[in-house]
Motif scaffolding. Structure first.
Motif, mmCIF file in Angstrom:
data_model
loop_
_atom_site.group_PDB
_atom_site.id
_atom_site.type_symbol
_atom_site.label_atom_id
_atom_site.label_comp_id
_atom_site.label_asym_id
_atom_site.label_seq_id
_atom_site.Cartn_x
_atom_site.Cartn_y
_atom_site.Cartn_z
ATOM 1 N N VAL A 233 -39.390 -33.671 49.314
ATOM 2 C CA VAL A 233 -38.216 -33.124 48.641
ATOM 3 C C VAL A 233 -38.266 -33.564 47.184
ATOM 4 O O VAL A 233 -38.347 -34.759 46.890
ATOM 5 C CB VAL A 233 -36.913 -33.606 49.298
ATOM 6 C CG1 VAL A 233 -35.709 -33.082 48.517
ATOM 7 C CG2 VAL A 233 -36.836 -33.144 50.750
ATOM 8 N N GLY A 237 -36.930 -28.439 45.401
ATOM 9 C CA GLY A 237 -36.568 -28.100 46.768
ATOM 10 C C GLY A 237 -37.450 -28.805 47.769
ATOM 11 O O GLY A 237 -37.848 -29.958 47.565
ATOM 12 N N LEU A 238 -37.796 -28.109 48.854
ATOM 13 C CA LEU A 238 -38.567 -28.689 49.951
ATOM 14 C C LEU A 238 -39.957 -28.076 50.003
ATOM 15 O O LEU A 238 -40.122 -26.873 49.839
ATOM 16 C CB LEU A 238 -37.860 -28.443 51.292
ATOM 17 C CG LEU A 238 -38.612 -28.863 52.566
ATOM 18 C CD1 LEU A 238 -38.819 -30.367 52.617
ATOM 19 C CD2 LEU A 238 -37.871 -28.366 53.808
ATOM 20 N N ALA A 254 -34.519 -24.988 46.145
ATOM 21 C CA ALA A 254 -33.205 -25.553 46.456
ATOM 22 C C ALA A 254 -32.129 -24.469 46.483
ATOM 23 O O ALA A 254 -31.206 -24.513 47.318
ATOM 24 C CB ALA A 254 -32.860 -26.638 45.438
ATOM 25 N N LEU A 315 -31.751 -33.552 49.906
ATOM 26 C CA LEU A 315 -31.883 -32.102 49.792
ATOM 27 C C LEU A 315 -30.514 -31.441 49.647
ATOM 28 O O LEU A 315 -30.348 -30.515 48.831
ATOM 29 C CB LEU A 315 -32.608 -31.563 51.029
ATOM 30 C CG LEU A 315 -33.167 -30.145 50.946
ATOM 31 C CD1 LEU A 315 -34.072 -29.967 49.731
ATOM 32 C CD2 LEU A 315 -33.953 -29.819 52.211
#
Length: 326
Positions: A233, A237-238, A254, A315
């Motif tokens: 993260v 974002g991821l 994100a 997150l």
């Protein structure tokens, strides 16, 4: 070092030891298995360079031709054991070295097969050696990329709620990795069977085996890709990377994520191990227990990693910030 870390260290050591013994065994067993179809002296050097135009201009007795690459392998292993600092660095030498020696031995056996005199040996196929060299380079690259990549802890303090406070001007990164040794073992077994079949085919001991090698090789790579995972993260974002090289990668911005949470899941709930599709959405199931779950466009994606609660909290904070900025 934690128990998990020691366990991973032992697994790496056993894998490296298995590679060392396996390469040595192939270097000896391959010519022995074909000994009845090989001359007393083996062509071991070709004039005009390696390729279809080269003619044999050097030879060794059968025993020496088998012992010579084994001696090279022994020196390589011993030198690596003395000078390599870590097992990962040892792998960057032993993986490509073993691949190249086995490929060269298979090519020499094939060139001498069914000839009574070494001078009658066929040319060494330069295309085969080119493939072997390419695989060796890829093996070295894989070792370099994975060198020193141990578990990385989250850099933020533990969060009690679904979000965390990020001081102004600071950027936090959360990173977690998980692997399944049984899936790795399955990938290794499938790959070993494919490699043995390919070596036997190159050495001329079997007929066309690509219809066996290709499916097993593809299956081995697919299982290997699902045997480990890395979740990260960042401010963007991821990112979830698969396999020992962290590729292929799935990314979620994100702004595209609705929410994140930590959730306990079992293989029986999602239909087994690996990359699973079920009523719960998509789950990368490597071990039972805590999973990081993100919802995006009405669908859930879960990955079984440690410290999922902190990853979800960071997150969610980033998602809230992205919404505020839009």
């Amino acid at each position: 070092m934690s128990g998990a870390g020691r366990g991973k260290g032992r697994a790496r050591a056993l894998g490296l030891a298995g590679w060392v013994v396996g390469v040595a065994a192939v270097l000896v067993v391959l010519p022995l298995a074909a000994s009845a179809r090989l001359p007393d002296r083996m062509a071991t050097h070709w004039g005009g360079g390696v390729g279809d135009s080269g003619a044999p201009d050097g030879s060794m007795p059968f025993g020496e031709s088998m012992a010579f690459p084994l001696a090279i392998w022994s020196v390589l292993v011993l030198g690596t054991a003395v000078f390599a600092v870590t097992r990962a660095r040892a792998a960057t030498v032993l993986l490509p070295g073993g691949v190249f020696l086995v490929g060269a031995q298979a090519s020499i056996v094939r060139a001498n097969l069914d000839h009574e005199d070494w001078r009658q040996a066929g040319p060494v196929d330069g295309r085969v050696l080119a493939v072997v060299l390419a695989v060796a380079v890829l093996a070295a690259f894989a070792g370099v990329v994975t060198d020193g990549r141990g578990p990385v802890a989250a850099v933020s303090p533990a969060a009690d709620g679904p979000v965390m406070d990020i001081p102004a001007g600071e950027r936090l990164v959360w990173l977690a990795r998980t692997s399944n040794p049984w899936l790795r073992l399955t990938a290794a077994v499938l790959g070993a069977v494919a490699a043995v079949a390919a070596i036997a085919g190159v050495g001329g001991l079997l007929g066309p085996v690509w219809q066996l090698v290709v499916p097993l090789g593809v299956a081995s790579l697919a299982v290997l890709a699902c045997s480990s995972v890395r979740a990260r993260v960042t401010g963007q974002g991821l990112e979830v990377g698969f396999g020992p090289l962290g590729w292929p990668v799935r990314r979620w911005a994100a702004a595209d994520i609705e929410s994140a949470r930590a959730e306990h899941r079992l293989p029986s709930q999602v239909g087994g191990w690996g990359y699973r599709l079920s009523g719960l959405g998509t789950t990368v199931m490597l071990r039972a227990g805590e999973c990081l779950v993100v919802r995006s466009r009405g669908k859930d994606f879960a990955v079984s990693v440690d410290d999922a609660a902190r990853g979800a909290a960071l997150l969610n904070t980033l998602v809230a910030a992205a919404r505020s900025a839009s």
